[in-house]
Design an enzyme around this catalytic site. Structure first.
Site, PDB file in Angstrom:
ATOM      1  N   LYS A  65       0.823  -1.208   0.000  1.00 15.88           N
ATOM      2  CA  LYS A  65       0.000   0.000   0.000  1.00 15.88           C
ATOM      3  C   LYS A  65       0.868   1.274   0.000  1.00 15.88           C
ATOM      4  O   LYS A  65       0.437   2.323  -0.472  1.00 15.88           O
ATOM      5  CB  LYS A  65      -0.922   0.022   1.215  1.00 15.88           C
ATOM      6  CG  LYS A  65      -1.815  -1.198   1.400  1.00 15.88           C
ATOM      7  CD  LYS A  65      -2.871  -1.307   0.326  1.00 15.88           C
ATOM      8  CE  LYS A  65      -4.029  -2.234   0.675  1.00 15.88           C
ATOM      9  NZ  LYS A  65      -3.709  -3.663   0.793  1.00 15.88           N
TER      10      LYS A  65
HETATM   11  C1  LIG Z   1      -4.387  -4.786   0.382  1.00 16.78           C
HETATM   12  C2  LIG Z   1      -3.620  -6.038   0.337  1.00 16.78           C
HETATM   13  C3  LIG Z   1      -3.922  -7.038  -0.596  1.00 16.78           C
HETATM   14  C4  LIG Z   1      -5.097  -6.941  -1.555  1.00 16.78           C
HETATM   15  O1  LIG Z   1      -4.936  -5.910  -2.485  1.00 16.78           O
HETATM   16  P1  LIG Z   1      -6.206  -5.359  -3.302  1.00 16.78           P
HETATM   17  O2  LIG Z   1      -5.710  -4.185  -4.056  1.00 16.78           O
HETATM   18  O3  LIG Z   1      -7.221  -4.983  -2.253  1.00 16.78           O
HETATM   19  O4  LIG Z   1      -6.691  -6.452  -4.162  1.00 16.78           O
HETATM   20  C5  LIG Z   1      -3.102  -8.148  -0.635  1.00 16.78           C
HETATM   21  N1  LIG Z   1      -2.057  -8.292   0.216  1.00 16.78           N
HETATM   22  C6  LIG Z   1      -1.749  -7.360   1.147  1.00 16.78           C
HETATM   23  C7  LIG Z   1      -0.618  -7.591   2.065  1.00 16.78           C
HETATM   24  C8  LIG Z   1      -2.511  -6.196   1.229  1.00 16.78           C
HETATM   25  O5  LIG Z   1      -2.195  -5.270   2.137  1.00 16.78           O
END
Ligand SMILES: *Cc1c(COP(=O)(O)O)cnc(C)c1O
Length: 500
Positions: A113
């Site tokens: 993120k």
């Molecule tokens: C947010 C997240 C995901 C999923 O990503 P999306 O964009 O919601 O599909 C997968 N793995 C981790 C560690 C995340 O923080």
């Protein structure tokens, strides 16, 4: 280039407006009106560029009204050695020829993120300036765990903004919870919600579209925006790293320029894999996008059958950031695949809201199947993959990335496709250390240890150091104590903002 609402009931807006607003007032998501392209010659040139240069180039294509200087300032302020602990920002690790892991978690909160949320606040404040928006911007976030912390880090002490994060009180790991409730900064608010991620996300969506709240805030000179992947400014920086991975593969001779690759993405809200879809549309030679789910396999069923049905029990898994039954960004894909048919998309989304289910037509479904492939991994399979990869390569996967690897093996077995592949690694193994410890450590080493002690044990066993962001997290001062029901979220927002 203008951005359109996927529901079609709100006029086209500029990129700066789309990013400032976050979500369209008609409930739709903003989508670029046309998709730019990158040709093979440019990809060739990119081989000698830094990550920052690649990012600036790609983002400029979608942000026509931004000057090159503005984009450079956003990119260089986000991707630097103060924020990221790896010079390449998103390094590509080759486990064996044809099998690559792109590590997207070298930012300040140890999850992918950060790749978007370090740059989004800069895009947002630049955008707000551009459109003459003087209101204080209130960022509302619903998080399954990782977005919340990454958004708090991205927005803390950014002038002209305040951030409010809602997380499912019992739906995140202890490390994730501690990361959020110990957050410092003078413009940050955090609250636990008694419910799951979908409850928190629905609550936030309702607040966004409540005329009453919009008005109340307006009177105080405030305006809401979003840091969730419904905001285009979240998605755009994610397109960059898939392009960068392709360029890296060419540069190191793993593939020839023009050769197709597969990309595997552990998926929850469909944001990260949608960014890979846009990379494909831009012209990156990508064959299949492999959508890896955990037991909340609503997307796997959708990709296989064309029926999206969230009427099923919500499973708590060891990959909690993927514990999601309403994948918001799928709406953007449907808008693209139907040739921007906002009426059709609105109808499906209404059905989803009313009955929790919709079924796409055969033409749309066959397009989905041409591009995507999906399967899921249980918790037991996830742990097995962590153990197997550690034993075979001495490489430590987090639980989400392990879901991706497990599903990729199923893909290879079922299709025999051995094309060069990139697996998006979405979190540091230490962020979900207690589950990872179960896969690696002996039962005697695990026994009686809490989540934080397990991190230490894992660090000793693997001779890897615990990332700074997580080290001693249990000893930090708790600054945020609010817990509320989903129904109380509106009140919580108003009270955080001191509005009667
Ligand atoms: C947010 C997240 C995901 C999923 O990503 P999306 O964009 O919601 O599909 C997968 N793995 C981790 C560690 C995340 O923080």
């Amino acid at each position: 280039m203008k951005y359109q609402s996927s529901r079609g009931k709100y006029g086209a807006v500029s990129a700066a407006q789309a990013i400032t607003m976050g979500i369209s007032p008609d409930g739709g998501l903003f989508v670029p009106g046309r998709i730019p392209s990158i040709n093979i010659e440019t990809l060739k040139q990119m081989e000698s560029w830094t990550y920052q240069q690649r990012a600036a180039h790609v983002m400029q294509l979608f942000l026509e009204e931004f000057s090159p200087e503005e984009i450079e300032a956003c990119v260089n302020g986000a991707y630097n050695q103060q924020k990221f602990d790896h010079a390449q920002i998103a390094p590509l690790i080759e486990l064996e020829p044809g099998l690559n892991i792109q590590e997207l978690w070298h930012g300040p909160t140890c999850a992918f993120k950060d790749m978007a949320l370090q740059v989004l606040p800069r895009l947002l404040t630049t955008s707000a300036n551009k459109i003459g928006e003087n209101s204080e911007i209130i960022i509302l976030v619903a998080t399954s765990g990782d977005t919340g912390k990454a958004a708090l880090e991205g927005f803390k002490d950014v002038p002209g903004t305040r951030i409010i994060v809602f997380f499912p009180q019992d739906g995140v790991s202890e490390v994730q919870k501690m990361q959020m409730i110990t957050q410092e900064g003078n413009n940050v608010h955090v609250a636990g919600v008694l419910g799951n991620f979908d409850d928190a996300q629905n609550g936030v969506k309702n607040i966004f579209t409540s005329d009453q709240i919009i008005e109340q805030l307006q009177r105080q000179g405030m305006k809401m925006s979003s840091a969730n992947s419904i905001n285009w400014g979240r998605l755009l920086p994610q397109i960059v790293y898939y392009i960068s991975a392709y360029v890296d593969l060419c540069q190191r001779g793993s593939i020839k320029l023009g050769e197709t690759i597969n990309i595997v993405v552990p998926t929850g809200n469909f944001g990260n894999i949608l960014a890979a879809y846009y990379a494909r549309r831009i012209g990156i030679p990508i064959n299949r996008l492999i959508c890896a789910a955990n037991s909340n396999n609503v997307l796997t069923d959708f990709i296989r059958t064309g029926v999206y049905d969230r009427n099923r029990s919500f499973e708590k898994t060891i990959s909690p950031s993927m514990d999601i039954l309403i994948s918001s960004n799928l709406e953007r894909l449907l808008y693209e695949l139907t040739g921007h048919d906002s009426q059709q998309v609105s109808q499906w989304m209404d059905e989803l809201k009313d009955s929790g289910r919709y079924e796409v037509d055969e033409t749309t479904h066959s397009q989905v199947q041409e591009i995507f492939w999906s399967d899921y991994a249980t918790d037991a399979e996830t742990l097995e993959s962590i153990t197997a990869v550690w034993n075979k390569y001495h490489y430590l996967l987090d639980t989400h990335t392990a879901v991706a690897l497990n599903v990729y093996e199923k893909y290879q077995q079922q299709t025999g496709d051995n094309s060069c592949t990139v697996i998006a690694s979405t979190a540091s193994p230490f962020k979900f250390g207690s589950s990872v410890a179960q896969a690696i450590l002996s039962p005697e080493l695990i026994k009686g240890k809490n989540e934080f002690e397990l991190l230490e044990a894992l660090s000793v066993e693997t001779a890897m150091s615990i990332p700074e962001a997580i080290k001693n997290i249990d000893k930090r001062k708790v600054r945020h104590h609010t817990v509320a029901s989903a129904a109380e979220m509106e009140e919580v927002v108003l009270s955080f903002l001191n509005i009667e």
